[in-house]
Design an enzyme around this catalytic site. Structure first.
Site, PDB file in Angstrom:
ATOM      1  N   LYS A  13       0.824  -1.226   0.000  1.00  0.00           N
ATOM      2  CA  LYS A  13       0.000   0.000   0.000  1.00  0.00           C
ATOM      3  C   LYS A  13       0.855   1.271   0.000  1.00  0.00           C
ATOM      4  CE  LYS A  13      -2.186  -0.735   3.938  1.00  0.00           C
ATOM      5  NZ  LYS A  13      -1.674  -2.036   4.411  1.00  0.00           N
ATOM      6  N   ARG A  88      -9.924   0.949   7.900  1.00  0.00           N
ATOM      7  CA  ARG A  88      -9.582  -0.447   8.145  1.00  0.00           C
ATOM      8  C   ARG A  88     -10.738  -1.220   8.761  1.00  0.00           C
ATOM      9  NH1 ARG A  88      -3.624   0.173   8.571  1.00  0.00           N
ATOM     10  NH2 ARG A  88      -2.706  -1.846   8.932  1.00  0.00           N
ATOM     11  N   ARG A 127      11.121  -6.962   6.519  1.00  0.00           N
ATOM     12  CA  ARG A 127      11.037  -5.506   6.303  1.00  0.00           C
ATOM     13  C   ARG A 127      11.887  -4.755   7.330  1.00  0.00           C
ATOM     14  NH1 ARG A 127       5.168  -2.793   5.706  1.00  0.00           N
ATOM     15  NH2 ARG A 127       4.785  -3.636   7.780  1.00  0.00           N
ATOM     16  N   ARG A 162      10.365  -2.665  12.611  1.00  0.00           N
ATOM     17  CA  ARG A 162       9.247  -2.135  13.382  1.00  0.00           C
ATOM     18  C   ARG A 162       8.883  -3.102  14.501  1.00  0.00           C
ATOM     19  NH1 ARG A 162       4.611  -0.561   9.199  1.00  0.00           N
ATOM     20  NH2 ARG A 162       3.398  -1.746  10.703  1.00  0.00           N
ATOM     21  N   ARG A 173      -1.792  -9.512  13.089  1.00  0.00           N
ATOM     22  CA  ARG A 173      -2.231  -8.439  12.187  1.00  0.00           C
ATOM     23  C   ARG A 173      -2.935  -8.997  10.956  1.00  0.00           C
ATOM     24  NH1 ARG A 173       3.232  -6.060  11.433  1.00  0.00           N
ATOM     25  NH2 ARG A 173       2.355  -4.643   9.900  1.00  0.00           N
TER      26      ARG A 173
HETATM   27  P1  ADP Z   1       0.711  -2.303   8.010  1.00  0.00           P
HETATM   28  O1  ADP Z   1      -0.104  -1.932   6.803  1.00  0.00           O
HETATM   29  O2  ADP Z   1       2.025  -2.903   7.677  1.00  0.00           O
HETATM   30  O3  ADP Z   1      -0.050  -3.122   9.006  1.00  0.00           O
HETATM   31  P2  ADP Z   1       0.380   0.363   9.221  1.00  0.00           P
HETATM   32  O4  ADP Z   1       1.490   1.314   9.425  1.00  0.00           O
HETATM   33  O5  ADP Z   1      -0.662   0.712   8.236  1.00  0.00           O
HETATM   34  O6  ADP Z   1       1.113  -1.005   8.826  1.00  0.00           O
HETATM   35  O7  ADP Z   1      -0.335   0.062  10.618  1.00  0.00           O
HETATM   36  C1  ADP Z   1       0.376  -0.281  11.765  1.00  0.00           C
HETATM   37  C2  ADP Z   1      -0.559  -0.382  12.951  1.00  0.00           C
HETATM   38  O8  ADP Z   1      -1.146   0.902  13.208  1.00  0.00           O
HETATM   39  C3  ADP Z   1      -1.756  -1.309  12.810  1.00  0.00           C
HETATM   40  O9  ADP Z   1      -1.425  -2.650  13.116  1.00  0.00           O
HETATM   41  C4  ADP Z   1      -2.735  -0.705  13.815  1.00  0.00           C
HETATM   42  O10 ADP Z   1      -2.401  -1.061  15.142  1.00  0.00           O
HETATM   43  C5  ADP Z   1      -2.472   0.780  13.657  1.00  0.00           C
HETATM   44  N1  ADP Z   1      -3.383   1.381  12.638  1.00  0.00           N
HETATM   45  C6  ADP Z   1      -3.011   1.950  11.471  1.00  0.00           C
HETATM   46  N2  ADP Z   1      -4.080   2.376  10.777  1.00  0.00           N
HETATM   47  C7  ADP Z   1      -5.170   2.063  11.514  1.00  0.00           C
HETATM   48  C8  ADP Z   1      -6.585   2.213  11.341  1.00  0.00           C
HETATM   49  N3  ADP Z   1      -7.101   2.776  10.236  1.00  0.00           N
HETATM   50  N4  ADP Z   1      -7.400   1.767  12.327  1.00  0.00           N
HETATM   51  C9  ADP Z   1      -6.907   1.198  13.442  1.00  0.00           C
HETATM   52  N5  ADP Z   1      -5.596   1.000  13.666  1.00  0.00           N
HETATM   53  C10 ADP Z   1      -4.721   1.429  12.727  1.00  0.00           C
END
Ligand code: ADP
Ligand code: ZN
Length: 221
Positions: A13, A88, A127, A162, A173
């Site tokens: 993404k 999400r 990663r 991370r 996740r």
């Molecule tokens: P990835 O796509 O690799 O999971 P992100 O950086 O998008 O990584 O998200 C990392 C974490 O941040 C998620 O596992 C969640 O805990 C939190 N997070 C990010 N975006 C959202 C969202 N829209 N709603 C709830 N939690 C979120």
């Protein structure tokens, strides 16, 4: 132009969003990056978000929606924006529709990245990311290693894994993705905005091929 990036963790993404951001000259807004910035700055929002992120769970909808709503009041989104990692949950998608409607805007496309499960896990655990918040370059110890181990090629800052990119948290996740985020694709399918596309090394279709197809799609729309 309003573009939404949908897909599992490490589906690509962020990488596709970056290409589209340059092409259309609009900001790519990553909810995860905003949370991580708040965590590193020790803000109240960061402290709350960290409780959930360290477990690989979603941050509650009200906290997340408020954060994005406030980000969407900034000037740089006037001509367009890309959301990477939001919405999400179906609840977040509904709230986003409401926020956009208030601004008389609507979603042009929801890019839904489909990547085989085994590639996702492999990409997550290999990663590495630059710790400099204004750089955030993403590396991969197999596919795209740094020239000097642990040092960012672009800015020289330390490169680390991370907290949530370990195998156990990654599995959680992915589970969260299947139960809570996959239904968001169904939600957008019903609105006609969904553009599902494969991103996978098994068919040699990576970020550039996907981004080019999205650009073509938007031009012909
Ligand atoms: P990835 O796509 O690799 O999971 P992100 O950086 O998008 O990584 O998200 C990392 C974490 O941040 C998620 O596992 C969640 O805990 C939190 N997070 C990010 N975006 C959202 C969202 N829209 N709603 C709830 N939690 C979120
Ligand atoms: Zn860097």
């Amino acid at each position: 132009m309003v573009i939404i990036m949908l897909g599992a963790p490490a589906s690509g993404k962020g990488s596709v969003a970056e290409i589209l951001s340059k092409e259309f000259n609009i900001p790519a807004i990553s909810s995860g990056d905003i949370f991580r910035k708040n965590i590193s700055e020790g803000t109240e929002l960061g402290k709350k978000a960290n409780e959930y992120m360290t477990k690989g769970s979603l941050v509650p909808d009200d906290i997340t929606v408020n954060m994005i709503a406030s980000r969407l009041t900034e000037d740089d989104v006037k001509t367009g924006l890309i959301l990477d990692g939001f919405p999400r949950t179906v609840k977040q998608a509904e709230e986003l529709d409401r926020i956009l409607a208030e601004k008389n805007r609507k979603i042009d496309v929801v890019v839904n990245l489909e990547t085989p499960e085994e590639e996702l896990l492999e990409r997550i655990v290999t990663r590495r990311v630059c710790t400099n918040s204004s750089c955030k370059e993403v590396y991969n110890v197999v596919m795209k290693p740094t020239k000097v181990e642990g040092v960012c090629d672009k800015c020289g800052s330390p490169v680390t894994q991370r907290d949530d990119d370990t195998l156990e948290k990654a599995k959680n996740r992915l589970e969260v993705y299947h139960t809570q985020t996959a239904p968001v694709a169904e939600y957008y399918k019903a609105t006609g905005a969904l553009y599902s596309t494969v991103l996978s090394k098994s068919v040699n279709r990576m970020k550039n091929e996907v981004a080019n197809d999205v650009i073509e799609y938007l031009k012909n729309k």
